[in-house]
Design an enzyme around this catalytic site. Sequence first.
Site, PDB file in Angstrom:
ATOM      1  N   ARG A 234      81.366  30.422  21.097  1.00  0.00           N
ATOM      2  CA  ARG A 234      81.700  29.273  20.494  1.00  0.00           C
ATOM      3  C   ARG A 234      80.745  28.192  20.468  1.00  0.00           C
ATOM      4  NH1 ARG A 234      85.434  31.811  18.664  1.00  0.00           N
ATOM      5  NH2 ARG A 234      87.439  31.330  18.940  1.00  0.00           N
ATOM      6  N   ASP A 258      75.958  32.621  15.654  1.00  0.00           N
ATOM      7  CA  ASP A 258      77.105  33.189  14.866  1.00  0.00           C
ATOM      8  C   ASP A 258      78.079  31.864  14.833  1.00  0.00           C
ATOM      9  OD1 ASP A 258      78.604  34.942  12.951  1.00  0.00           O
ATOM     10  OD2 ASP A 258      79.944  34.965  14.570  1.00  0.00           O
ATOM     11  N   GLU A 263      80.420  23.328  13.189  1.00  0.00           N
ATOM     12  CA  GLU A 263      80.571  24.439  12.190  1.00  0.00           C
ATOM     13  C   GLU A 263      82.141  24.247  11.030  1.00  0.00           C
ATOM     14  OE1 GLU A 263      81.252  27.947  14.418  1.00  0.00           O
ATOM     15  OE2 GLU A 263      83.223  28.139  13.944  1.00  0.00           O
ATOM     16  N   HIS A 295      79.808  32.521  11.366  1.00  0.00           N
ATOM     17  CA  HIS A 295      81.022  32.989  12.244  1.00  0.00           C
ATOM     18  C   HIS A 295      81.690  34.259  11.812  1.00  0.00           C
ATOM     19  CE1 HIS A 295      84.029  31.232  15.170  1.00  0.00           C
ATOM     20  NE2 HIS A 295      84.310  32.571  15.247  1.00  0.00           N
TER      21      HIS A 295
END
Length: 329
Positions: A234, A258, A263, A295
């Site tokens: 996260r 990622d 985000e 993500h």
Amino acid sequence: MKTLFFNTKPYDKQYFSTFNEEHHHELHFTDVPLHKDTAVLAKSFDCVCIFVNDTADAKVIEILAQQGVKLLALRCAGYNNVDIPAAKKQGITVVRVPAYSPYSVAEHTLALILGLNRKTHRAYNRVKEGNFALSGLMGFDLHGRSAGIIGLGKIGLVTGQILKGFGCRVLGYDIAKNPECDALGIEFTSLDQIYEQCDIISLHCPLTPQTYHLINADSIAKMKKGVMLINTSRGGLIDTKAVIQALKKEQIGYLGLDVYEEEADLFFEDLSGKVIQDDLFMRLLSFPNVLITGHQAFFTENALQKIAQVTLQNITDYETHKPLLNVVN
Ligand code: NAD
């Protein structure tokens, strides 16, 4: 159950519609994300299904309860975006998909490690242009390097196992020792030992008040110069400003992300041709040794299949008053 899916993409509709054939729920899909201004869309729905970047804070939960929502079904594992005590207070049950494919995320973690190390993204572009020069593409053998896993749950353990297969020495830290560590040859250590000894550090713990900005100026200062830092967990685990400073000083040698703390305004949307307003994100993109994916670590057909199956089963179990195996609150 009459269920409204927020924040959906065509692939969500495809997988959920296919697996709903055996459940017969009434599914409605919207591409709108859940937040305080959209929660009223849930009027007359029994269940709302959300994903990682939807907001289910106390205000949203209150509005959902007013609309008659009884069940909040997360089609993901993490639930840091849900105010669990608020849901309990409003009588909304929260269920999730605790495990769908640890391999999807662990294998993507390796894609980031290998991509950063061997610079395959840069090599691909060079070869496309007819540039076969190798300067700037040198990597290192993973074999014999020390890799540290923070969070030895399902994904962390698989990542450690894969790294063992590469011949790495694997160190791991968790708030509770996973008994599987010893069998897998993962050395259970302290956080500081990981910071001090590892060439690669990969984050696999959840985002909680305790882990928020776990990676900050102080922890980065303890790391080996030139460390490779990977985050597929996260975004909030990393203090982005501190990481940018460390990249500038070359204390961090490689960064693979990622997930990103801001985000929600970027990921899962096609923003090509638009001006991105997030200056920190744009600064990250400017480094040649930073590799970012949006993500997508979970995004395999195996994982989507399991997410649909487990989410629909969670809804069916709630409707038929069966024991809820994946209840959060
Ligand atoms: P898990 O619950 O199996 O494992 C998490 C581990 O972290 C547990 O062993 C727990 O004890 C440990 N932990 C908790 N607090 C900690 C702390 N303060 N310090 C160190 N360890 C701590 O979860 P998982 O399935 O392995 O998933 C890990 C994380 O990966 C999830 O929380 C989620 O945020 C993230 N995730 C990302 C994607 C993606 O697409 N990028 C997909 C799925 C999950």
